[in-house]
Design an enzyme around this catalytic site. Structure first.
Site, PDB file in Angstrom:
ATOM      1  N   CYS A   1      70.589  72.212  83.622  1.00 53.20           N
ATOM      2  CA  CYS A   1      71.362  72.220  82.751  1.00 53.20           C
ATOM      3  C   CYS A   1      71.421  71.694  81.493  1.00 53.20           C
ATOM      4  O   CYS A   1      70.769  70.595  81.865  1.00 53.20           O
ATOM      5  CB  CYS A   1      72.913  72.564  83.539  1.00 53.20           C
ATOM      6  SG  CYS A   1      73.615  73.245  84.939  1.00 53.20           S
TER       7      CYS A   1
ATOM      8  N   CYS B   1      72.481  77.318  82.228  1.00 57.00           N
ATOM      9  CA  CYS B   1      73.969  76.756  82.330  1.00 57.00           C
ATOM     10  C   CYS B   1      73.967  75.406  81.113  1.00 57.00           C
ATOM     11  O   CYS B   1      72.899  74.615  81.054  1.00 57.00           O
ATOM     12  CB  CYS B   1      74.347  76.292  83.997  1.00 57.00           C
ATOM     13  SG  CYS B   1      73.342  75.357  84.182  1.00 57.00           S
TER      14      CYS B   1
END
Ligand code: ZNA
Length: 245
Positions: free
Chosen positions: A79, A159
């Site tokens: 992420c 993400c």
């Protein structure tokens, strides 16, 4: 003669198979996940996507089994460091490496097949690396279908804050026909992804701004209201540093 041919077939490595298995092993070792078995499994599910098929009749979903197998072996998405790109292949990988961003080609799936060409032939068990249809010869060719499905999976896993490096020196940095626009943007999942920041790479002395680029307006529209859009002009020389703010 027959014996020599059989021996030749056994000893002469299928170059594509050897290459992909070698890449697989290198990758897993580097990431502390060594397993011979997994690379064998990965080769098998890769192979079944296109072997014995007409090379213009391999749809993207033929690679679902490969993508599933790879996701079981490989690492989680990173992420806030994921980086997409369009028309900036050379630049992006250098920059990503230096500045610890991760592109599709840094994940096992993309790493295995980057810069390779492959196809099969109906009625044959063989794999080929020459004489295969090129990108725009037919829509459902093995290489193009692979990148569509791999890109879709990569984008769906994005993400946090994600990035895309676009070429500010061309007319349409955000081109609706690109894989980035036609596949990746459509698969962003706003329940796990927060924002997309465009790094618009410009030539030295170019006065182009994010706001002056028409194509980027379409990107903002395509992102919808659930994903935050940001854009930064990055003069090419600044790619040597990791400061993009
Ligand atoms: N590693 C790859 O080769 C690859 C990666 C290929 C296609 C897609 N991707 C994904 S999508 C990557 O994660 C990037 O975020 C996205 C880049 O795809 P794009 O937006 O279509 O960008 P591009 O620069 O137009 O194409 C990327 C690569 O795809 C090129 O370097 C070629 O290898 C291939 N390609 C795309 N369009 C064509 C093409 N090759 C021949 N003719 C085309 N018209």
């Amino acid at each position: 003669v027959i014996l020599a041919v059989i021996l030749g077939l056994i000893l002469w490595p299928d170059s594509l198979q050897e290459k992909i298995k070698k890449r697989c092993e290198t990758y897993l070792e580097k990431h502390g996940l060594p397993s011979q078995n997994d690379c064998e499994k990965i080769w098998d599910s890769f192979r079944q996507a296109f072997v014995e098929k007409d090379p213009c009749e391999v749809p993207p979903d033929a690679y679902d089994s490969l993508i599933h197998t790879v996701s079981q072996v490989s690492q989680e998405p990173t992420c806030n460091r994921m980086m997409f790109w369009s028309k900036t292949k050379e630049k992006v990988h250098e920059f990503a490496k230096k500045c610890s961003y991760v592109t599709l080609e840094d994940f096992l799936l993309g790493f295995l097949l980057d810069n390779l060409t492959w196809c099969g032939k109906s009625g044959s068990q063989e794999t080929f690396t020459t004489g295969c249809p090129s990108w725009s010869d037919c829509v459902n060719n093995p290489v193009r279908s692979f990148w569509i499905q791999a890109s879709a999976a990569f984008a769906a896993s994005a993400c946090g804050d994600a990035f895309v490096m676009l070429d500010g020196a061309i007319d349409m940095p955000y081109n609706p026909d690109s894989t980035f626009a036609s596949v990746e943007v459509k698969h962003f999942n706003s329940s796990i992804m927060k924002s997309l920041t465009v790094l618009l790479v410009t030539k030295e002395g170019d006065t182009k701004t994010c706001e002056s680029d028409e194509s980027l307006k379409h990107l903002q529209t395509d992102l919808g209201s659930n994903l935050k859009y940001q854009c930064k002009v990055v003069p090419q020389s600044q790619l040597q540093t990791c400061i993009v703010d």
